[in-house]
Design a protein around this motif. Sequence first.
Motif, PDB file in Angstrom:
ATOM      1  N   GLN A   1      24.446  84.863 -57.385  1.00 17.71           N
ATOM      2  CA  GLN A   1      23.564  84.892 -56.210  1.00 17.71           C
ATOM      3  C   GLN A   1      24.289  84.354 -54.974  1.00 17.71           C
ATOM      4  N   LEU A   2      25.083  83.294 -55.218  1.00 17.60           N
ATOM      5  CA  LEU A   2      25.809  82.701 -54.086  1.00 17.60           C
ATOM      6  C   LEU A   2      26.836  83.680 -53.527  1.00 17.60           C
ATOM      7  N   ARG A   3      27.456  84.398 -54.479  1.00 17.95           N
ATOM      8  CA  ARG A   3      28.456  85.380 -54.045  1.00 17.95           C
ATOM      9  C   ARG A   3      27.775  86.424 -53.150  1.00 17.95           C
ATOM     10  N   ARG A   4      26.573  86.791 -53.575  1.00 15.17           N
ATOM     11  CA  ARG A   4      25.804  87.787 -52.820  1.00 15.17           C
ATOM     12  C   ARG A   4      25.402  87.216 -51.448  1.00 15.17           C
ATOM     13  N   ALA A   5      24.978  85.949 -51.509  1.00 13.69           N
ATOM     14  CA  ALA A   5      24.530  85.294 -50.272  1.00 13.69           C
ATOM     15  C   ALA A   5      25.652  85.232 -49.238  1.00 13.69           C
TER      16      ALA A   5
ATOM     17  N   ALA B   1      28.148  87.270 -49.086  1.00 11.97           N
ATOM     18  CA  ALA B   1      28.427  88.626 -48.592  1.00 11.97           C
ATOM     19  C   ALA B   1      27.341  89.082 -47.615  1.00 11.97           C
ATOM     20  N   LEU B   2      26.075  88.680 -47.884  1.00 11.42           N
ATOM     21  CA  LEU B   2      24.968  89.169 -47.044  1.00 11.42           C
ATOM     22  C   LEU B   2      24.668  88.255 -45.847  1.00 11.42           C
ATOM     23  N   GLY B   3      25.401  87.170 -45.729  1.00 12.96           N
ATOM     24  CA  GLY B   3      25.224  86.276 -44.577  1.00 12.96           C
ATOM     25  C   GLY B   3      23.951  85.446 -44.675  1.00 12.96           C
ATOM     26  N   GLU B   4      23.605  85.001 -45.896  1.00 17.01           N
ATOM     27  CA  GLU B   4      22.386  84.201 -46.047  1.00 17.01           C
ATOM     28  C   GLU B   4      22.634  82.713 -45.773  1.00 17.01           C
ATOM     29  N   PHE B   5      23.883  82.374 -45.530  1.00 20.69           N
ATOM     30  CA  PHE B   5      24.172  80.962 -45.247  1.00 20.69           C
ATOM     31  C   PHE B   5      23.935  80.663 -43.766  1.00 20.69           C
ATOM     32  N   LYS B   6      23.525  79.420 -43.520  1.00 22.19           N
ATOM     33  CA  LYS B   6      23.302  78.959 -42.134  1.00 22.19           C
ATOM     34  C   LYS B   6      23.945  77.593 -41.997  1.00 22.19           C
TER      35      LYS B   6
ATOM     36  N   LEU C   1      26.161  70.946 -41.429  1.00 19.51           N
ATOM     37  CA  LEU C   1      25.724  70.911 -42.829  1.00 19.51           C
ATOM     38  C   LEU C   1      25.261  72.312 -43.261  1.00 19.51           C
ATOM     39  N   LEU C   2      25.750  72.697 -44.422  1.00 21.28           N
ATOM     40  CA  LEU C   2      25.508  74.060 -44.903  1.00 21.28           C
ATOM     41  C   LEU C   2      24.090  74.200 -45.466  1.00 21.28           C
ATOM     42  N   ARG C   3      23.460  75.337 -45.199  1.00 26.51           N
ATOM     43  CA  ARG C   3      22.146  75.647 -45.761  1.00 26.51           C
ATOM     44  C   ARG C   3      22.156  77.084 -46.271  1.00 26.51           C
TER      45      ARG C   3
ATOM     46  N   GLY D   1      13.359  80.236 -49.767  1.00 25.97           N
ATOM     47  CA  GLY D   1      13.439  79.578 -48.457  1.00 25.97           C
ATOM     48  C   GLY D   1      14.733  78.793 -48.300  1.00 25.97           C
ATOM     49  N   LEU D   2      14.687  77.777 -47.436  1.00 33.14           N
ATOM     50  CA  LEU D   2      15.899  77.030 -47.095  1.00 33.14           C
ATOM     51  C   LEU D   2      16.299  76.083 -48.237  1.00 33.14           C
ATOM     52  N   ILE D   3      17.553  76.232 -48.702  1.00 29.93           N
ATOM     53  CA  ILE D   3      18.022  75.387 -49.812  1.00 29.93           C
ATOM     54  C   ILE D   3      19.180  74.523 -49.315  1.00 29.93           C
ATOM     55  N   GLY D   4      19.106  73.204 -49.637  1.00 28.04           N
ATOM     56  CA  GLY D   4      20.169  72.266 -49.228  1.00 28.04           C
ATOM     57  C   GLY D   4      21.384  72.393 -50.134  1.00 28.04           C
ATOM     58  N   PRO D   5      22.530  71.931 -49.683  1.00 30.43           N
ATOM     59  CA  PRO D   5      23.783  72.128 -50.433  1.00 30.43           C
ATOM     60  C   PRO D   5      23.876  71.329 -51.736  1.00 30.43           C
TER      61      PRO D   5
END
Length: 837
Positions: free
Chosen positions: A587-591, A593-598, A618-620, A627-631
Amino acid sequence: MVHTPGAFMADNSFYQDEAFRLLFHRLPMACMLVDHRSGRIIDLNRAFHQRFGWRPELIIGQPERDFPMWSDPQQRRRLHGGSAVGASEPLEMLLRGRDGTIKPSLVSMEYIDVGGVAARLYTVQGHAGSIGGPGLPALAQTDTALEQSQERLRLALDAAQMGIWDLDLGSGRLHASARAARLHGFPGADWEGTLAAFMEDTAPSDRRAMRKAFVAICRGGQQRYRLTYRLLRRSGEPRWLEAIATLNRNASGRPLGMVGTLVDITERRRSEQALIDSENKFASLFQGSPDPYALLNTQTHVFIEVNRSFAEVFGYRPEQIIGRTLSEIGLWSETALADRVHGVLATGESLHNETMDLCDAQRRSHICEVSSSLLTINRQRCVLFGFRDVTERKAIEAQVKHLAYHDALTDLPNRILLKDRLEQHIALYDRHQLKGALLFFDLDHFKHINDSLGHSCGDAVLQEVTRRLAGNVRREDTVARLGGDEFVVLLSGLEADDGSFADSVQTTAEKLRFVLSEPMIIEGHSLQLSTSIGVALIPDHGESPDDLLKRADIALYRVKEAGRNGVAFFEQSMQVTASKRLVVENQLRRALALGEFKVYYQPQFDSLSHRVVGAEALLRWEHPEQGLIGPASFIKVLEESGMIIEAGRWVLAEACQFFSRLRESGLVGFDNFSLSVNISPRQFRQSGFVDLVRDSIGSQDLPPGCIKLEITEGVVIENISDTVEKMQELRQLGVSFAIDDFGTGYSSLSYLKRLPLDLLKIDQSFVRDCASNGNDAEIVRAIVAIARSLKLDMIAEGVETEEQLTFLRGMACHCYQGYLFSPPLDETAFMDLLSRT
Ligand SMILES: Nc1nc2c(ncn2[C@@H]2O[C@@H]3COP(=O)(O)O[C@H]4[C@@H](O)[C@H](n5cnc6c(=O)[nH]c(N)nc65)O[C@@H]4COP(=O)(O)O[C@H]3[C@H]2O)c(=O)[nH]1
């Protein structure tokens, strides 16, 4: 042994002189030639065949004494009874023809030299009739017959390209036939003159030798002689001539004259010389070769010759080996190989680089590539054996092969060999209802030893671990090293029938853990290791080497998660956790690639100046469903999977761009605001990290001083010298450093002193209770003192209450970040906050 004429003639290679054979067959009298040594008939001439009817092809090669021609053995013995040299007196004998008729004949026998080999020449000069057969008319010695005979002799001499000459010793006059004259360079027909004139062109040294020989012949009893000499012709090469002569004496033995033949043997000499040259060449190649060579007789299997290298390699002096047989020397110690070599000698089969084990004089083994070829040297059939000593090469090959399957440092089986053994054991256990266990070892914090005490110390520890493991398992068990500090022990052949199987594995694992935890003194350091062990049972936890290794590793992971220094058996639930981890990883790999990180930014506030002096990026993860997940829940997975490299690069680039936007908006200046970015150990260690930072900052035209890199103890611990080097490089660019979580791990003051740091962060775990817990208060006090003595700036994180802030301010720590001032904010909210303050 039966001799066919062809084979016997071929053996008598000396009887290859074509001229002699021609002359022999053209002679008018019946002649028979016998090899004196073997007593076998070499040849019968045409006149012999005509007179007695014996066919040469049936007679040649047979023993002369058994020749049915001799009707009376006593007569034959008398003929042989004369002198062993020279010629016998003519003897009247009764000889038997092939048709059975008995022919009275006058027989004489003469010892002659044919091509260097002693031979007996039997000459039948005439006969007076025949008894018991059809009978032949008596042969009268008429002039016609004589003329015919002379003509035949002339033809024979011509065919043999022989000249004849005779010398009258009284007058000193020499008569030479036209051919003999031509051979001496005189043109025309027959020649007559003095001996001196005839010999004028003879090489002086040869002339002197001839004179000596002549005097010796005249004084001695010898009647025939053979001489070779050189004619030095003005035009062209010198020619070699051979003279064969008979000395005639009168009744009182005084030499009267000589008659003889003359033949040009230049070509023969040349081929003889060529043969000598070739033999010399062979000899020098043979002797000079760096490889051992030996020459063996095919019939006797005796060593004829060995070269220098043979003596050196096999430790024999040539005289110890030459003349002895293959079996006596025992060079090939294995019976099968010796038989093979005897076979090669018998059949003449050639060997080509055949690998054989040979034994030297000291009975040491030499692995050689052996080649052989059949040769005829000095009329002997022999086999030339060449040996290439490949003992060393084979040893290296074996070593290379060994290295492919073993670990170079500990000599333990490596992963490839372990998997191979595992494969075999799995099949074996299945057949015999046995069980086994795979114990996956990881030495806790082994990196610390390597980094703090150096690699040689680390290597010595691994060798000691090897000794301890190998010394505490059974012989049938396998200890392998997979690399780094990862060891595997394969416990094999355990009884499967009782329930105590897992218990006994547990006991063994605990015993090994205990054994490894015993103190060890390495290079003067006293060390104590703790070990984590993951166990997979065979076949319960997998049926393939890969499955078993993976599952033992999963169990090991569990031990590490639980704080290391323990043993865990694989359980299905662990697989579930591992699988879940794998799902998160995907999922993280997908995230990514899809720009789901903030990136969120938490302000850093100076309580003295009441200004926001910086922020921490700080990465989210903006999960589409959750929803928003902390590192905290995913940063470890990013780190372990290696995705942190890409994610970290992205955060750094984002932060730089954000700073640029802040700057453009006029909310901050380069000199009053800095942005902190977290750098993971793996990210920091990657090659090209310095360039990455330089490029990220440079691409936004930011002064490097406005970016602060936050590193953790993890970074420092991995490799202090490499860390310092990289930090200094970045420091020179203008980038500053903060150390996060100082005091929570293993880092020591000595580390801290070596690092080019700017800022020390007081970890929120100390801040949390600093106002209420005396211990934490003391720790914070100590950290503040350290920062001050090292002249580092300070910031406290996780400040949630006024009490905490008051306490920190009491320590003169005015900068902080925490919920008291603001939680991490997205970009817009952060800008709002800045514009409000
Ligand atoms: N209880 C409490 N917590 C507070 C308070 N103020 C801030 N925090 C949290 O404390 C953490 C501070 O970050 P950190 O120690 O560097 O710890 C960070 C950092 O080590 C790591 N991290 C975050 N972003 C990155 C990144 O981009 N790269 C790397 N390598 N690590 C990151 O993840 C850790 C956790 O980050 P976050 O969950 O964002 O958690 C942040 C922040 O949200 C407070 O008053 N009370």
